[in-house]
Design a protein around this motif. Structure first.
Motif, PDB file in Angstrom:
ATOM      1  N   SER A   1       0.875  -1.159   0.000  1.00 28.35           N
ATOM      2  CA  SER A   1       0.000   0.000   0.000  1.00 28.35           C
ATOM      3  C   SER A   1       0.915   1.211   0.000  1.00 28.35           C
ATOM      4  O   SER A   1       1.925   1.249   0.685  1.00 28.35           O
ATOM      5  CB  SER A   1      -0.912  -0.007   1.213  1.00 28.35           C
ATOM      6  OG  SER A   1      -0.225   0.459   2.318  1.00 28.35           O
ATOM      7  N   SER A   2       0.573   2.195  -0.816  1.00 31.67           N
ATOM      8  CA  SER A   2       1.489   3.309  -0.956  1.00 31.67           C
ATOM      9  C   SER A   2       0.995   4.499  -0.153  1.00 31.67           C
ATOM     10  O   SER A   2      -0.101   4.496   0.378  1.00 31.67           O
ATOM     11  CB  SER A   2       1.617   3.662  -2.425  1.00 31.67           C
ATOM     12  OG  SER A   2       0.341   3.869  -2.959  1.00 31.67           O
ATOM     13  N   SER A   3       1.843   5.491  -0.094  1.00 30.17           N
ATOM     14  CA  SER A   3       1.422   6.668   0.652  1.00 30.17           C
ATOM     15  C   SER A   3       1.252   7.861  -0.275  1.00 30.17           C
ATOM     16  O   SER A   3       1.767   7.897  -1.392  1.00 30.17           O
ATOM     17  CB  SER A   3       2.401   6.964   1.773  1.00 30.17           C
ATOM     18  OG  SER A   3       3.704   6.677   1.359  1.00 30.17           O
ATOM     19  N   LEU A   4       0.532   8.818   0.226  1.00 32.85           N
ATOM     20  CA  LEU A   4       0.183   9.997  -0.546  1.00 32.85           C
ATOM     21  C   LEU A   4       1.429  10.832  -0.805  1.00 32.85           C
ATOM     22  O   LEU A   4       2.161  11.182   0.114  1.00 32.85           O
ATOM     23  CB  LEU A   4      -0.841  10.799   0.261  1.00 32.85           C
ATOM     24  CG  LEU A   4      -1.603  11.899  -0.440  1.00 32.85           C
ATOM     25  CD1 LEU A   4      -2.407  11.337  -1.591  1.00 32.85           C
ATOM     26  CD2 LEU A   4      -2.524  12.587   0.551  1.00 32.85           C
TER      27      LEU A   4
ATOM     28  N   SER B   1       1.548   8.821  -6.293  1.00 36.69           N
ATOM     29  CA  SER B   1       1.096   8.076  -5.108  1.00 36.69           C
ATOM     30  C   SER B   1       0.684   6.656  -5.483  1.00 36.69           C
ATOM     31  O   SER B   1       0.036   5.968  -4.706  1.00 36.69           O
ATOM     32  CB  SER B   1      -0.090   8.785  -4.465  1.00 36.69           C
ATOM     33  OG  SER B   1       0.152  10.152  -4.301  1.00 36.69           O
TER      34      SER B   1
ATOM     35  N   THR C   1      -9.423   5.640  -5.416  1.00 35.10           N
ATOM     36  CA  THR C   1      -8.368   5.247  -4.485  1.00 35.10           C
ATOM     37  C   THR C   1      -8.428   6.217  -3.308  1.00 35.10           C
ATOM     38  O   THR C   1      -8.455   7.430  -3.498  1.00 35.10           O
ATOM     39  CB  THR C   1      -6.985   5.311  -5.149  1.00 35.10           C
ATOM     40  OG1 THR C   1      -6.965   4.369  -6.233  1.00 35.10           O
ATOM     41  CG2 THR C   1      -5.871   4.958  -4.173  1.00 35.10           C
TER      42      THR C   1
ATOM     43  N   PHE D   1      -7.001   7.577   0.503  1.00 37.23           N
ATOM     44  CA  PHE D   1      -5.883   7.657   1.440  1.00 37.23           C
ATOM     45  C   PHE D   1      -6.425   8.161   2.767  1.00 37.23           C
ATOM     46  O   PHE D   1      -7.150   9.162   2.800  1.00 37.23           O
ATOM     47  CB  PHE D   1      -4.813   8.635   0.920  1.00 37.23           C
ATOM     48  CG  PHE D   1      -4.112   8.155  -0.317  1.00 37.23           C
ATOM     49  CD1 PHE D   1      -2.899   7.478  -0.234  1.00 37.23           C
ATOM     50  CD2 PHE D   1      -4.667   8.374  -1.573  1.00 37.23           C
ATOM     51  CE1 PHE D   1      -2.246   7.033  -1.383  1.00 37.23           C
ATOM     52  CE2 PHE D   1      -4.014   7.923  -2.723  1.00 37.23           C
ATOM     53  CZ  PHE D   1      -2.799   7.250  -2.619  1.00 37.23           C
TER      54      PHE D   1
ATOM     55  N   GLY E   1      -2.834   9.942   4.768  1.00 36.76           N
ATOM     56  CA  GLY E   1      -1.660   9.773   3.928  1.00 36.76           C
ATOM     57  C   GLY E   1      -1.338   8.354   3.514  1.00 36.76           C
ATOM     58  O   GLY E   1      -0.456   8.141   2.700  1.00 36.76           O
ATOM     59  N   LYS E   2      -2.044   7.382   4.077  1.00 33.88           N
ATOM     60  CA  LYS E   2      -1.774   5.985   3.721  1.00 33.88           C
ATOM     61  C   LYS E   2      -2.915   5.446   2.874  1.00 33.88           C
ATOM     62  O   LYS E   2      -4.086   5.601   3.219  1.00 33.88           O
ATOM     63  CB  LYS E   2      -1.664   5.123   4.990  1.00 33.88           C
ATOM     64  CG  LYS E   2      -0.331   5.281   5.693  1.00 33.88           C
ATOM     65  CD  LYS E   2       0.672   4.234   5.200  1.00 33.88           C
ATOM     66  CE  LYS E   2       2.083   4.529   5.660  1.00 33.88           C
ATOM     67  NZ  LYS E   2       2.965   5.017   4.598  1.00 33.88           N
ATOM     68  N   GLN E   3      -2.511   4.793   1.781  1.00 34.32           N
ATOM     69  CA  GLN E   3      -3.549   4.227   0.929  1.00 34.32           C
ATOM     70  C   GLN E   3      -4.274   3.104   1.657  1.00 34.32           C
ATOM     71  O   GLN E   3      -3.652   2.297   2.337  1.00 34.32           O
ATOM     72  CB  GLN E   3      -2.931   3.674  -0.358  1.00 34.32           C
ATOM     73  CG  GLN E   3      -3.984   3.327  -1.403  1.00 34.32           C
ATOM     74  CD  GLN E   3      -3.421   2.536  -2.564  1.00 34.32           C
ATOM     75  OE1 GLN E   3      -2.288   2.744  -2.968  1.00 34.32           O
ATOM     76  NE2 GLN E   3      -4.221   1.641  -3.091  1.00 34.32           N
TER      77      GLN E   3
END
Lengths: 213, 154
Positions: A35-38, A180, A187, A189, A192-194
């Protein structure tokens, strides 16, 4: 005869182990999805709803023409109703222009309405009437109709829709989304975390509750 | 006389060879179907969303009230279906028992009926499409066609 029986047993054991291995590999592959971050924080250029000092910042990359975004639209509304003082909701444009022919003009229309202070009204209207304008060949006509419904200055609205300002805002959202690792819409977040989109409201609410703890 | 016998043997061999090809096709497509439904089942158990592509309706289709029967998601039933076809086909290859072809064909009829039903659901009722579900429809259609050919040859 005995040998044949043995061979048969070995064959089925191998198959059973093979199937089990595939199942395990699938579980590992699915749970490992990063999971990616913003990539870009909230700025004054963003469309936001809710208190600025909210404990939870919910950012959505979305496409007005995407059916899944339409599906999540009432959920987000419900979240905002359930946590009125705790969520700052941010909407960013991520029109999937390759598969949705009117996604870009809808994004332009929302941004242009925003120039006249009615972004969220247009946002709501576009989702609520998605089935009407989505696949229409006269997308622009619908946008102007909605702008009229919202009592916007139509000449200004048309001008803004095609302005470089609006184009830049949309491009900026798309590139921050790409940075992101946004791969589809919607999508979300959370702080800040997806997050992994939950398929129902209670799951989504739980995510917010966890973020509030 | 001898010549005739030889011909039958050759025919028999040809038939067996063709049956093997059909079986391999069944193995391949039931394995694809198995992977597809396994992915959906794992995602369902973990309550995480599927990576939707080509079509954007996965959440709608998988989240709809039609996506469950007796409280279990349809992907579970699909998983069992494909696994059954896969295992039965191996069993056939190993034992060459003709009645197994009958079982596979019977199952594949069930599969194609479900596939048609799901297709109608997605396009006419839910009005959203999900690529994994369509892939499953494709797999069960191929399985039906292949086992139909096998059954007719019997």
């Amino acid at each position: 005869m005995k040998n044949k029986k043995l061979k048969e047993i070995i064959l089925w054991v191998v198959i059973a182990v093979g199937i089990a291995a595939v199942v395990v590999a699938m579980i590992v592959a699915v749970t490992k999805q990063p999971s990616s971050s913003l990539s870009q924080g909230i700025s004054s250029g963003d469309w936001t709803e809710g208190p600025k000092d909210a404990k939870v910042v919910l950012v959505e990359y979305s496409d007005f023409q995407c059916p899944a975004c339409y599906y999540y639209y009432p959920m987000v509304k419900q979240l905002q109703a359930d946590f009125p003082d705790q969520i700052l909701f941010v909407y960013r444009e991520f029109p999937l222009t390759q598969i949705h022919k009117n996604a870009l003009i809808a994004a332009q229309a929302a941004e242009a309405a925003g120039k006249q202070g009615r972004f969220w009204e247009m946002h709501d209207l576009l989702f609520e009437k998605q089935s009407e304008w989505g696949e229409s060949d006269n997308g622009i006509g619908y946008m102007i109709m909605y702008a009229t419904d919202l009592n916007l200055n139509i000449d200004q609205f048309k001008q803004d829709m095609n302005s470089s300002d609006v184009a830049n805002k949309i491009d900026n959202d798309i590139s921050s989304g790409n940075n992101s690792h946004v791969q589809g819409t919607p999508t979300f977040f959370v702080n800040g975390k997806q997050i992994q989109n939950s398929q129902n409201y209670s799951g989504f609410k739980q995510i917010i509750q966890n973020a509030l703890k | 006389m001898v010549h005739d016998e030889f011909k039958t043997l050759e025919e028999e061999e040809g038939k067996a060879k063709k049956n093997t090809i059909l079986s391999v096709l069944l193995l391949i497509f039931s394995f694809f179907g198995f992977l597809d439904t396994l992915y959906l089942s794992v995602k369902e158990i973990l309550a995480s969303p599927v990576s939707c592509f080509i079509f954007q309706g996965c959440s709608q289709v998988l989240g709809s009230s039609y996506s469950k029967i007796f409280g279990l998601p349809l992907s579970f039933y699909g998983l069992i279906f494909y696994l059954a076809i896969f295992v039965l086909t191996i069993r056939y290859l190993e034992s060459k028992k003709e009645k197994i072809i009958k079982w596979i064909f019977g199952l594949s009829i069930l599969g194609i009926l479900c596939a048609v039903y799901f297709l109608i659901l997605q396009f006419a009722v839910i009005r959203a499409e999900c690529v994994y579900c369509l892939f499953s429809v494709f797999n069960s259609t191929i399985i039906f066609v292949v086992s139909f050919v096998g059954f007719k040859r019997k």
